[in-house]
Write a protein that holds these residues in place. Structure first.
Motif, short mmCIF file in Angstrom:
data_model
loop_
_atom_site.label_atom_id
_atom_site.label_comp_id
_atom_site.label_asym_id
_atom_site.label_seq_id
_atom_site.Cartn_x
_atom_site.Cartn_y
_atom_site.Cartn_z
N GLU A 1 39.90 54.03 83.57
CA GLU A 1 39.91 53.77 82.13
C GLU A 1 38.64 53.06 81.65
O GLU A 1 38.36 53.06 80.45
CB GLU A 1 41.19 53.03 81.68
CG GLU A 1 41.59 51.77 82.42
CD GLU A 1 42.52 52.00 83.62
OE1 GLU A 1 42.23 52.89 84.46
OE2 GLU A 1 43.52 51.26 83.74
N LEU A 2 37.89 52.46 82.57
CA LEU A 2 36.66 51.76 82.16
C LEU A 2 35.41 52.60 82.36
O LEU A 2 34.28 52.14 82.12
CB LEU A 2 36.53 50.44 82.93
CG LEU A 2 37.60 49.39 82.66
CD1 LEU A 2 37.32 48.13 83.47
CD2 LEU A 2 37.69 49.05 81.18
N ALA A 3 35.57 53.85 82.79
CA ALA A 3 34.41 54.72 83.00
C ALA A 3 33.75 55.03 81.66
O ALA A 3 34.40 54.93 80.60
CB ALA A 3 34.86 56.00 83.68
N PRO A 4 32.47 55.42 81.66
CA PRO A 4 31.83 55.79 80.39
C PRO A 4 32.63 56.89 79.71
O PRO A 4 33.04 57.85 80.36
CB PRO A 4 30.45 56.32 80.83
CG PRO A 4 30.23 55.76 82.19
CD PRO A 4 31.57 55.55 82.81
N PRO A 5 32.90 56.75 78.40
CA PRO A 5 33.73 57.74 77.70
C PRO A 5 33.00 59.08 77.58
O PRO A 5 31.79 59.14 77.75
CB PRO A 5 33.95 57.12 76.32
CG PRO A 5 32.99 56.01 76.20
CD PRO A 5 32.49 55.62 77.55
N ASP A 6 33.78 60.13 77.28
CA ASP A 6 33.21 61.46 77.11
C ASP A 6 32.25 61.47 75.94
O ASP A 6 32.65 61.38 74.80
CB ASP A 6 34.32 62.48 76.80
CG ASP A 6 34.98 62.95 78.07
OD1 ASP A 6 34.39 62.76 79.15
OD2 ASP A 6 36.09 63.51 77.98
N ALA A 7 31.00 61.57 76.24
CA ALA A 7 29.97 61.66 75.20
C ALA A 7 28.68 61.85 75.97
O ALA A 7 28.64 61.62 77.16
CB ALA A 7 29.90 60.38 74.37
N ASN A 8 27.66 62.27 75.26
CA ASN A 8 26.39 62.45 75.95
C ASN A 8 25.79 61.09 76.30
O ASN A 8 25.98 60.12 75.59
CB ASN A 8 25.42 63.22 75.07
CG ASN A 8 25.83 64.68 74.98
OD1 ASN A 8 26.44 65.21 75.91
ND2 ASN A 8 25.52 65.31 73.86
N GLY A 9 25.08 61.04 77.39
CA GLY A 9 24.31 59.86 77.71
C GLY A 9 25.13 58.71 78.23
O GLY A 9 26.06 58.89 78.99
N ARG A 10 24.81 57.49 77.78
CA ARG A 10 25.45 56.30 78.33
C ARG A 10 26.48 55.72 77.38
O ARG A 10 26.42 55.94 76.18
CB ARG A 10 24.38 55.26 78.64
CG ARG A 10 23.51 55.73 79.79
CD ARG A 10 22.60 54.65 80.30
NE ARG A 10 21.98 55.11 81.55
CZ ARG A 10 20.84 54.66 82.02
NH1 ARG A 10 20.19 53.72 81.39
NH2 ARG A 10 20.36 55.13 83.16
N GLY A 11 27.40 54.96 77.93
CA GLY A 11 28.41 54.31 77.10
C GLY A 11 29.39 53.59 77.99
O GLY A 11 29.34 53.69 79.21
N THR A 12 30.28 52.86 77.38
CA THR A 12 31.26 52.10 78.15
C THR A 12 32.55 51.97 77.36
O THR A 12 32.53 51.99 76.12
CB THR A 12 30.73 50.69 78.50
OG1 THR A 12 31.77 49.96 79.16
CG2 THR A 12 30.33 49.90 77.24
N GLY A 13 33.65 51.85 78.08
CA GLY A 13 34.93 51.55 77.45
C GLY A 13 35.10 50.06 77.20
O GLY A 13 36.10 49.63 76.63
N ILE A 14 34.11 49.25 77.63
CA ILE A 14 34.23 47.79 77.46
C ILE A 14 33.73 47.40 76.06
O ILE A 14 32.55 47.51 75.76
CB ILE A 14 33.45 47.04 78.55
CG1 ILE A 14 34.04 47.38 79.93
CG2 ILE A 14 33.49 45.53 78.31
CD1 ILE A 14 33.22 46.88 81.10
N ALA A 15 34.66 46.97 75.22
CA ALA A 15 34.30 46.58 73.85
C ALA A 15 33.89 45.12 73.79
O ALA A 15 33.09 44.73 72.93
CB ALA A 15 35.49 46.83 72.93
N GLY A 16 34.45 44.30 74.69
CA GLY A 16 34.14 42.88 74.64
C GLY A 16 34.68 42.15 75.87
O GLY A 16 35.41 42.72 76.68
N CYS A 17 34.29 40.88 75.99
CA CYS A 17 34.70 40.04 77.12
C CYS A 17 35.15 38.69 76.57
O CYS A 17 34.49 38.14 75.69
CB CYS A 17 33.54 39.80 78.07
SG CYS A 17 32.77 41.31 78.69
N VAL A 18 36.26 38.17 77.07
CA VAL A 18 36.77 36.87 76.64
C VAL A 18 36.76 35.94 77.85
O VAL A 18 37.29 36.30 78.90
CB VAL A 18 38.20 36.99 76.08
CG1 VAL A 18 38.62 35.69 75.39
CG2 VAL A 18 38.33 38.17 75.13
N LEU A 19 36.15 34.75 77.69
CA LEU A 19 36.00 33.82 78.81
C LEU A 19 36.96 32.64 78.65
O LEU A 19 37.04 32.05 77.57
CB LEU A 19 34.57 33.30 78.87
CG LEU A 19 33.47 34.37 78.86
CD1 LEU A 19 32.10 33.71 78.82
CD2 LEU A 19 33.60 35.29 80.07
#
Ligand code: MLT
Ligand code: MN
Ligand code: ZN
Length: 306
Positions: free
Chosen positions: A69-87
């Motif tokens: 589920e965190l793999a780059p989404p279907d689209a050309n080039g680069r991308g990520t399923g990670i929208a943000g990080c909470v510490l």
């Protein structure tokens, strides 16, 4: 809300690179009784496409590779399923992974003001990371509910409220006067489903703020670092007890297991578990005690839906 455990171990993971405790030896030998675990991090999402990491461990690269589920989404080039990080704090096992996410994808970061300060001064993650691409940093203020949004500002249906816990600055910060906000728990609410997750991987004492936050929660991920307070001292690994390191032990009259057992929460999960904790061996009496209490010992790859 979808929840995936990326890594359930405390700092060091299981096996830890330099450790010969019984669990590390078993895990290194490939024993089915002690499956390996990576370091403390969880991914949450309301739509299954845009994910927020709760803490970013030094194992994040492997964790992303292991989690479709965190793999780059279907689209050309680069991308990520990670929208943000909470510490939840500035500890290395919860923040060092940010440096491994530098390759140009934009995501947001959330932390308390003091953690933000330490990650600019003592361990300058923010300036280092922002040399590669922008990462809007949102500050979590006490008792204030904040929407989790992506690095480009798209809102989600997830809202986070920080839970103030006992202060524990990281070792690399040293003794400081005002450490308020150094460790928090998170109450995450999905306004689309009403699902509530309480996430607290570092808890020294169960205070009123935490007790309140747990009311009405569907899932509670709770500090499972050590089984006994003197666990690391007896093994000769530390001079500090579990509580002195900011972690309430699981066992004992005042331990977390008794409290967890009493809570009317559907998913009660021990999380951030140190490799020395005997409950990690599935043949142990400690493992059975936890199971009998209706509490789950978190494992990498565990998935929940609230
Ligand atoms: C902790 O959980 O107490 C810290 O991560 C310890 C550390 O790694 O220094
Ligand atoms: Mn830790
Ligand atoms: Zn070990």
């Amino acid at each position: 809300m979808f929840i995936t455990i990326l890594g359930a171990a405390a700092g060091g993971g299981l096996p830890q690179w330099n450790c010969r405790c019984p669990n590390c030896l078993s895990a290194r030998a490939g024993s089915p009784d002690v499956p390996p675990m990576t370091q403390s991090s969880v991914a949450v999402s309301s739509d299954g496409a845009n994910w927020f990491l709760l803490n970013v461990s030094p194992d994040v690269r492997q964790q992303i590779l292991d989690c479709p589920e965190l793999a780059p989404p279907d689209a050309n080039g680069r991308g990520t399923g990670i929208a943000g990080c909470v510490l939840t704090d500035a500890e290395l096992d919860h923040t060092a992974g940010l440096l491994l996410l530098r390759e140009g994808s934009v995501f947001s970061v959330y932390s308390t003001p003091v953690v933000h300060r330490w990650l600019n001064a003592q361990f300058p993650i923010e300036p280092v990371l922002s040399a590669f691409s922008p990462h809007p940093w949102h500050v979590l203020e006490d008792n204030t509910r904040v929407n989790l949004c992506s690095g480009t500002g798209e809102p989600s249906t997830l809202w986070v409220t920080p839970i103030e816990l006992d202060a524990h600055p990281p070792l690399f910060v040293g003794d400081v006067d005002d450490a308020a906000g150094s460790v928090i728990g998170l109450r995450i609410e999905d306004e689309a489903t009403g699902g509530v997750l309480v996430f607290a991987p570092g808890v020294e004492t169960i205070n009123d703020a935490l007790t309140c936050a747990v009311e009405g929660a569907d899932a509670l991920f709770f500090d499972g670092t050590c089984w006994t307070d003197d666990e690391l001292i007896r093994l000769g690994f530390s001079r500090r007890s579990s509580k002195q390191m900011g972690h309430l032990p699981v066992s004992g009259a005042d331990g977390s297991l008794r409290w967890l057992e009493s809570l009317p929460v559907k998913h009660k999960v021990l999380f951030h578990i140190n490799n020395t904790n005997p409950m990690l061996n599935r043949t142990s009496a400690e493992y059975k005690m936890v199971e009998q209490a209706g509490v789950r010992i978190g494992a990498d790859g565990d998935r929940f839906e609230l």
